[in-house]
Design a protein around this motif. Structure first.
Motif, PDB file in Angstrom:
ATOM      1  N   HIS A   1     -31.551   5.213  21.400  1.00  0.00           N
ATOM      2  CA  HIS A   1     -32.950   5.604  21.231  1.00  0.00           C
ATOM      3  C   HIS A   1     -33.892   4.964  22.255  1.00  0.00           C
ATOM      4  O   HIS A   1     -35.104   5.165  22.171  1.00  0.00           O
ATOM      5  N   ILE A   2     -33.356   4.230  23.224  1.00  0.00           N
ATOM      6  CA  ILE A   2     -34.201   3.563  24.220  1.00  0.00           C
ATOM      7  C   ILE A   2     -34.384   4.458  25.448  1.00  0.00           C
ATOM      8  O   ILE A   2     -33.426   4.945  26.024  1.00  0.00           O
ATOM      9  N   GLY A   3     -35.653   4.647  25.834  1.00  0.00           N
ATOM     10  CA  GLY A   3     -35.983   5.331  27.077  1.00  0.00           C
ATOM     11  C   GLY A   3     -36.706   4.372  28.002  1.00  0.00           C
ATOM     12  O   GLY A   3     -37.256   3.361  27.560  1.00  0.00           O
ATOM     13  N   ILE A   4     -36.705   4.679  29.290  1.00  0.00           N
ATOM     14  CA  ILE A   4     -37.330   3.811  30.292  1.00  0.00           C
ATOM     15  C   ILE A   4     -38.349   4.608  31.109  1.00  0.00           C
ATOM     16  O   ILE A   4     -38.040   5.699  31.604  1.00  0.00           O
ATOM     17  N   LEU A   5     -39.532   4.042  31.242  1.00  0.00           N
ATOM     18  CA  LEU A   5     -40.567   4.607  32.106  1.00  0.00           C
ATOM     19  C   LEU A   5     -40.715   3.724  33.332  1.00  0.00           C
ATOM     20  O   LEU A   5     -40.852   2.504  33.218  1.00  0.00           O
ATOM     21  N   GLY A   6     -40.708   4.346  34.516  1.00  0.00           N
ATOM     22  CA  GLY A   6     -40.933   3.622  35.752  1.00  0.00           C
ATOM     23  C   GLY A   6     -42.371   3.756  36.216  1.00  0.00           C
ATOM     24  O   GLY A   6     -43.171   4.504  35.652  1.00  0.00           O
TER      25      GLY A   6
ATOM     26  N   ASP B   1     -42.945  16.189  43.433  1.00  0.00           N
ATOM     27  CA  ASP B   1     -43.836  15.402  44.293  1.00  0.00           C
ATOM     28  C   ASP B   1     -43.784  13.905  43.996  1.00  0.00           C
ATOM     29  O   ASP B   1     -44.682  13.161  44.378  1.00  0.00           O
ATOM     30  N   ILE B   2     -42.729  13.456  43.329  1.00  0.00           N
ATOM     31  CA  ILE B   2     -42.515  12.023  43.088  1.00  0.00           C
ATOM     32  C   ILE B   2     -41.330  11.577  43.937  1.00  0.00           C
ATOM     33  O   ILE B   2     -40.177  11.857  43.622  1.00  0.00           O
ATOM     34  N   ILE B   3     -41.636  10.896  45.048  1.00  0.00           N
ATOM     35  CA  ILE B   3     -40.588  10.428  45.953  1.00  0.00           C
ATOM     36  C   ILE B   3     -40.038   9.103  45.431  1.00  0.00           C
ATOM     37  O   ILE B   3     -40.784   8.128  45.298  1.00  0.00           O
ATOM     38  N   PRO B   4     -38.750   9.041  45.118  1.00  0.00           N
ATOM     39  CA  PRO B   4     -38.215   7.801  44.541  1.00  0.00           C
ATOM     40  C   PRO B   4     -38.174   6.669  45.548  1.00  0.00           C
ATOM     41  O   PRO B   4     -37.824   6.867  46.715  1.00  0.00           O
ATOM     42  N   GLY B   5     -38.570   5.488  45.098  1.00  0.00           N
ATOM     43  CA  GLY B   5     -38.309   4.299  45.899  1.00  0.00           C
ATOM     44  C   GLY B   5     -36.810   4.123  46.014  1.00  0.00           C
ATOM     45  O   GLY B   5     -36.040   4.690  45.227  1.00  0.00           O
ATOM     46  N   PRO B   6     -36.320   3.329  46.963  1.00  0.00           N
ATOM     47  CA  PRO B   6     -34.874   3.250  47.224  1.00  0.00           C
ATOM     48  C   PRO B   6     -34.043   2.737  46.056  1.00  0.00           C
ATOM     49  O   PRO B   6     -32.848   3.004  45.989  1.00  0.00           O
ATOM     50  N   ARG B   7     -34.687   2.037  45.110  1.00  0.00           N
ATOM     51  CA  ARG B   7     -33.941   1.481  43.974  1.00  0.00           C
ATOM     52  C   ARG B   7     -34.351   2.104  42.648  1.00  0.00           C
ATOM     53  O   ARG B   7     -34.047   1.573  41.588  1.00  0.00           O
ATOM     54  N   LEU B   8     -35.020   3.248  42.679  1.00  0.00           N
ATOM     55  CA  LEU B   8     -35.500   3.841  41.424  1.00  0.00           C
ATOM     56  C   LEU B   8     -34.342   4.129  40.465  1.00  0.00           C
ATOM     57  O   LEU B   8     -34.363   3.710  39.303  1.00  0.00           O
ATOM     58  N   ALA B   9     -33.338   4.867  40.931  1.00  0.00           N
ATOM     59  CA  ALA B   9     -32.225   5.228  40.043  1.00  0.00           C
ATOM     60  C   ALA B   9     -31.454   3.998  39.582  1.00  0.00           C
ATOM     61  O   ALA B   9     -31.035   3.905  38.419  1.00  0.00           O
ATOM     62  N   GLU B  10     -31.265   3.032  40.488  1.00  0.00           N
ATOM     63  CA  GLU B  10     -30.563   1.799  40.119  1.00  0.00           C
ATOM     64  C   GLU B  10     -31.309   1.064  39.012  1.00  0.00           C
ATOM     65  O   GLU B  10     -30.689   0.551  38.064  1.00  0.00           O
ATOM     66  N   GLU B  11     -32.628   0.999  39.115  1.00  0.00           N
ATOM     67  CA  GLU B  11     -33.422   0.293  38.108  1.00  0.00           C
ATOM     68  C   GLU B  11     -33.360   0.980  36.757  1.00  0.00           C
ATOM     69  O   GLU B  11     -33.305   0.316  35.713  1.00  0.00           O
ATOM     70  N   HIS B  12     -33.375   2.306  36.743  1.00  0.00           N
ATOM     71  CA  HIS B  12     -33.227   3.017  35.461  1.00  0.00           C
ATOM     72  C   HIS B  12     -31.850   2.740  34.866  1.00  0.00           C
ATOM     73  O   HIS B  12     -31.728   2.427  33.673  1.00  0.00           O
ATOM     74  N   ALA B  13     -30.818   2.850  35.683  1.00  0.00           N
ATOM     75  CA  ALA B  13     -29.462   2.614  35.183  1.00  0.00           C
ATOM     76  C   ALA B  13     -29.296   1.174  34.702  1.00  0.00           C
ATOM     77  O   ALA B  13     -28.659   0.914  33.667  1.00  0.00           O
ATOM     78  N   ARG B  14     -29.869   0.226  35.449  1.00  0.00           N
ATOM     79  CA  ARG B  14     -29.740  -1.189  35.084  1.00  0.00           C
ATOM     80  C   ARG B  14     -30.390  -1.471  33.736  1.00  0.00           C
ATOM     81  O   ARG B  14     -29.827  -2.198  32.903  1.00  0.00           O
ATOM     82  N   TRP B  15     -31.546  -0.901  33.503  1.00  0.00           N
ATOM     83  CA  TRP B  15     -32.221  -1.160  32.231  1.00  0.00           C
ATOM     84  C   TRP B  15     -31.514  -0.483  31.063  1.00  0.00           C
ATOM     85  O   TRP B  15     -31.546  -0.986  29.939  1.00  0.00           O
ATOM     86  N   HIS B  16     -30.880   0.652  31.313  1.00  0.00           N
ATOM     87  CA  HIS B  16     -30.123   1.282  30.217  1.00  0.00           C
ATOM     88  C   HIS B  16     -28.851   0.502  29.899  1.00  0.00           C
ATOM     89  O   HIS B  16     -28.383   0.527  28.748  1.00  0.00           O
ATOM     90  N   LYS B  17     -28.310  -0.200  30.878  1.00  0.00           N
ATOM     91  CA  LYS B  17     -27.190  -1.101  30.588  1.00  0.00           C
ATOM     92  C   LYS B  17     -27.686  -2.307  29.780  1.00  0.00           C
ATOM     93  O   LYS B  17     -26.999  -2.810  28.897  1.00  0.00           O
TER      94      LYS B  17
END
Length: 316
Positions: A115-120, A93-109
């Motif tokens: 050991h770094i995780g990202i919370l949106g 029931d969490i509909i991703p915004g159009p850039r959700l996956a891009e933002e996660h990938a960008r922050w992991h880069k």
């Protein structure tokens, strides 16, 4: 870095459909290589929905069915099957915004350390027309605490919301997954976050990785959800994470309240019993009330957490 998206689901076929469409419509350099849906024993047409959505993706949409075993087991099932370097945890029931996956990938880069995780960020879906009470619940109340977070802020284990969180697969493989002792709603994400934190896990907040909560929640729904969460306390309370959580909670209770808060409590105490039933119907309207009033009304009807803890300790 290839991203595996994990979505556990249970009896929410049409809700899931909207979420899958959201992942199929991701924009930018999202690096998604697969979406894994784990069906935790649904009795509806979930399997059909996944098959119908498969053609929307240019990469595999993988479906797994298991006997109803709970959210922790469903997520672990997907973790074992995932092939990506990065695991992005969503919910049906969490509909991703159009850039959700891009933002996660960008922050992991930006933060490539294992050991770094990202919370949106998880606001309510605008089309459900969230009430002021719902907005309070997601920002400062019993749903989430996003109103207290700032971009890039490192969060403690109590804020390990795995409905919009990404973690390196290698770190999970090395340091643990969800405890399948949790079969009902609540605390399985906090317990894992604590164990990962002990191994050096750092969870950073990226508010631009937005996933919209596709749900409408009344005061009555919130009361039921909090009570359901409390039913998982005995399991959580037996863990090291639960004991540390309890220490932090007790430490907060010993802090003296602000003068304004003390004065407000003194002023309202004689009126509380009579006033709250009168104010309760306003909570489900679009008439905004002060945040402290939502807190007072909600926890007037919810079992006190102190009673939940005492009952659990007595049972032991």
């Amino acid at each position: 870095m290839q991203v595996s998206v994990i979505i556990p689901t249970y009896n929410r076929a049409e809700v899931l459909r909207k979420t899958l469409i959201g992942y199929a419509e991701q924009t930018g350099d999202h690096n998604m290589s697969e979406v894994l849906v784990v069906d935790d024993g649904s009795r509806d047409h979930t399997a059909d929905v996944v098959r119908e959505c498969a053609h929307l993706f240019s990469f595999p949409l993988r479906y797994f069915h298991q006997q109803n075993s709970g959210l922790a087991a469903a997520r672990n099932h997907a973790i074992r099957e995932a092939a990506g370097d990065l695991i992005l945890f969503g919910d049906d029931d969490i509909i991703p915004g159009p850039r959700l996956a891009e933002e996660h990938a960008r922050w992991h880069k930006k933060f490539p350390e294992e050991h770094i995780g990202i919370l949106g960020f998880v606001p309510w879906l605008p089309s459900v027309r969230p009430t002021p009470f719902m907005k309070w619940s997601g920002l400062y109340g019993p749903q989430f605490n996003f109103g207290y977070f700032k971009p890039g802020m490192e969060l403690d284990f109590r804020h390990g919301y795995f409905c919009n969180t990404s973690v390196k697969a290698a770190f999970l493989a090395r340091h643990g997954v969800f405890s399948e002792a949790f079969r009902t709603y609540g605390y399985e994400d906090v317990e894992l976050s604590y164990r990962l934190k002990k191994q050096g896990y750092r969870l950073l907040y990226n508010p631009d990785a937005v996933g919209y909560h596709n749900k409408y929640e009344t005061l009555e729904n919130t009361i039921q959800r909090v009570e359901a969460l409390y039913r998982s306390w005995p399991e959580f309370g037996r863990t090291e994470a639960g004991q540390h959580f309890l220490e932090l909670w007790r430490g907060q209770r010993t802090r003296p309240p602000s003068a304004a808060k003390s004065a407000m409590k003194t002023l309202l105490r004689p009126l509380k019993t009579a006033a709250i039933p009168i104010l309760r119907p306003l909570v489900n309207t679009h008439i905004p009330l002060p945040h402290w009033m939502y807190d007072q009304i909600l926890y007037h009807y919810v079992t006190p957490f102190s009673s939940v803890v005492a009952a659990s300790e007595h049972a032991c």
